[in-house]
Design a protein around this motif. Structure first.
Motif, PDB file in Angstrom:
ATOM      1  N   GLN A  59       0.808  -1.220   0.000  1.00 28.33           N
ATOM      2  CA  GLN A  59       0.000   0.000   0.000  1.00 28.33           C
ATOM      3  C   GLN A  59       0.847   1.279   0.000  1.00 28.33           C
ATOM      4  O   GLN A  59       0.625   2.150  -0.847  1.00 28.33           O
ATOM      5  N   PRO A  60       1.807   1.440   0.920  1.00 29.55           N
ATOM      6  CA  PRO A  60       2.601   2.685   0.870  1.00 29.55           C
ATOM      7  C   PRO A  60       3.419   2.816  -0.406  1.00 29.55           C
ATOM      8  O   PRO A  60       3.635   3.929  -0.900  1.00 29.55           O
ATOM      9  N   LEU A  89       6.801  13.859  -0.364  1.00 33.82           N
ATOM     10  CA  LEU A  89       5.774  12.894   0.024  1.00 33.82           C
ATOM     11  C   LEU A  89       6.310  11.772   0.904  1.00 33.82           C
ATOM     12  O   LEU A  89       5.592  11.272   1.775  1.00 33.82           O
ATOM     13  N   ALA A  90       7.557  11.368   0.679  1.00 33.62           N
ATOM     14  CA  ALA A  90       8.107  10.185   1.358  1.00 33.62           C
ATOM     15  C   ALA A  90       7.937  10.218   2.877  1.00 33.62           C
ATOM     16  O   ALA A  90       7.473   9.232   3.470  1.00 33.62           O
ATOM     17  N   PRO A  91       8.289  11.319   3.577  1.00 33.52           N
ATOM     18  CA  PRO A  91       8.103  11.323   5.039  1.00 33.52           C
ATOM     19  C   PRO A  91       6.644  11.146   5.451  1.00 33.52           C
ATOM     20  O   PRO A  91       6.357  10.472   6.445  1.00 33.52           O
ATOM     21  N   GLY A  92       5.716  11.749   4.686  1.00 34.01           N
ATOM     22  CA  GLY A  92       4.313  11.585   5.011  1.00 34.01           C
ATOM     23  C   GLY A  92       3.856  10.146   4.872  1.00 34.01           C
ATOM     24  O   GLY A  92       3.084   9.643   5.711  1.00 34.01           O
ATOM     25  N   ILE A  93       4.332   9.466   3.848  1.00 32.86           N
ATOM     26  CA  ILE A  93       3.962   8.052   3.651  1.00 32.86           C
ATOM     27  C   ILE A  93       4.578   7.190   4.747  1.00 32.86           C
ATOM     28  O   ILE A  93       3.941   6.234   5.228  1.00 32.86           O
ATOM     29  N   ILE A  94       5.799   7.494   5.147  1.00 31.90           N
ATOM     30  CA  ILE A  94       6.448   6.737   6.230  1.00 31.90           C
ATOM     31  C   ILE A  94       5.592   6.797   7.496  1.00 31.90           C
ATOM     32  O   ILE A  94       5.273   5.771   8.113  1.00 31.90           O
ATOM     33  N   THR A 153      13.467   2.530   1.810  1.00 37.17           N
ATOM     34  CA  THR A 153      14.210   1.939   0.696  1.00 37.17           C
ATOM     35  C   THR A 153      13.547   2.255  -0.640  1.00 37.17           C
ATOM     36  O   THR A 153      14.216   2.652  -1.606  1.00 37.17           O
ATOM     37  N   ALA A 154      12.219   2.103  -0.707  1.00 39.14           N
ATOM     38  CA  ALA A 154      11.500   2.406  -1.947  1.00 39.14           C
ATOM     39  C   ALA A 154      11.628   3.881  -2.298  1.00 39.14           C
ATOM     40  O   ALA A 154      11.792   4.242  -3.476  1.00 39.14           O
ATOM     41  N   SER A 155      11.564   4.754  -1.287  1.00 41.82           N
ATOM     42  CA  SER A 155      11.703   6.192  -1.530  1.00 41.82           C
ATOM     43  C   SER A 155      13.064   6.529  -2.099  1.00 41.82           C
ATOM     44  O   SER A 155      13.198   7.409  -2.963  1.00 41.82           O
ATOM     45  N   GLY A 159      14.061   8.426  -5.928  1.00 39.23           N
ATOM     46  CA  GLY A 159      14.723   9.721  -5.948  1.00 39.23           C
ATOM     47  C   GLY A 159      14.612  10.559  -4.707  1.00 39.23           C
ATOM     48  O   GLY A 159      15.059  11.716  -4.701  1.00 39.23           O
ATOM     49  N   ALA A 160      14.041  10.030  -3.628  1.00 39.89           N
ATOM     50  CA  ALA A 160      13.909  10.822  -2.408  1.00 39.89           C
ATOM     51  C   ALA A 160      15.207  10.909  -1.629  1.00 39.89           C
ATOM     52  O   ALA A 160      15.355  11.740  -0.737  1.00 39.89           O
TER      53      ALA A 160
END
Length: 295
Positions: A59-60, A89-94, A153-155, A159-160
């Motif tokens: 999901q994330p 976006l990455a920190p928000g998804i984490i 890892t995905a982020s 490119g994050a």
């Protein structure tokens, strides 16, 4: 040795007047042993039905891909100099991934209540019935940290970037603090509500509104004034913004200003104290309820 002590306990209960029956016990060791056994049970359930973990990882990842593509053509400077929306976006998804998993922490307890297994635990000779809550907390925190590692890892691949080891440790600490408080809230709801239907309804009502009322998807400056006030009171914001600052600044420290609310600016150290206060408030609120249920 453990079996011998247990046999002596049962003999003492069944024959309290028998002579020369002595045994020694250590409450802390018993509590740790019970917590380990109950935690192991939850991981065995996860091993047999891994769909929960798989869905929590997929999901994330989908959120990162879809939301990143949704704002792919946004101006490069919209979210900061040389800072793309995927990085924003990455920190928000984490945080939201960890939050969602913690909010579901009460479901296993609720199903144990409905299927009668919890009653068996409550009548068992446990050193402390709080080992039931401790096991669920350890289980959820472990899953949340696994999901956080996957999202980081995905982020990095989209490119994050990847924070420094110190930054990763800080992210793990922040994730732990937000998960601890939300897990306590969910466990409290699992004992307070009558069934899993009501618990799921509360989860659905809380989940997405807290996401959209935080800075997970947009900066606070983009929001209406009334929503900025709500976002400034949302605990998710206090977990998202320091992680976002870590991603943006490699030279962060406890004095770094990470949140600008409508009324003041808050540094990294104060954010950690506020998250600790949030955890303490939740744990103190649910303690009387758990004490009544475990009485």
């Amino acid at each position: 040795m453990t079996q011998t002590i247990d046999n002596q306990k049962y003999r003492a209960i069944l024959a309290p007047n028998a002579e020369n029956i002595t045994f020694e016990t250590n409450s802390l060791n018993d509590f740790l042993q019970e917590t380990f056994a109950l935690t192991k049970r939850l991981f065995i359930q996860l091993q047999r039905r891994p769909s929960t973990l798989v869905a929590g990882v997929i999901q994330p990842f989908m959120w990162l891909i879809l939301f990143g593509a949704l704002f792919y053509n946004a101006p490069q400077s919209l979210f900061g100099d040389d800072f793309s929306y995927g990085q924003f976006l990455a920190p928000g998804i984490i945080v939201f991934t960890a939050f969602s998993g913690a909010l579901n922490a009460g479901l296993p307890i609720m199903f144990d209540r409905e299927f009668g297994f919890l009653n068996r635990l409550l009548v068992a000779p446990l050193a402390s019935r709080f080992s039931i809550v401790a096991a669920s907390t350890i289980y959820i925190i472990s899953l949340s940290l696994i999901q956080t590692a996957v999202v980081i890892t995905a982020s990095a691949f989209i490119g994050a970037g990847l924070p420094s080891p110190t930054g990763l440790s800080a992210i793990a600490l922040i994730t732990f603090l937000i998960v601890l408080g939300v897990t306590g809230l969910s466990l409290g709801l699992a004992f307070a509500l009558p069934g899993h239907i009501e618990l799921l309804a509360v989860i659905f009502v809380i989940n997405l509104p807290l996401l959209f009322a935080s800075t997970a998807l947009a900066p606070m400056a983009f929001m209406a004034n009334w929503l900025q006030i709500i976002a400034s009171l949302n605990p998710l914001t206090y977990a998202i913004e320091p992680i976002r600052y870590i991603y943006q600044h490699g030279d962060w420290n406890l004095a770094s200003i990470v949140i600008s609310t409508p009324w003041t600016e808050i540094n990294f150290g104060v954010v950690l104290l506020l998250l600790c206060g949030f955890d303490a408030l939740i744990l103190l609120a649910i303690k009387p309820l758990l004490s009544r249920r475990f009485a």
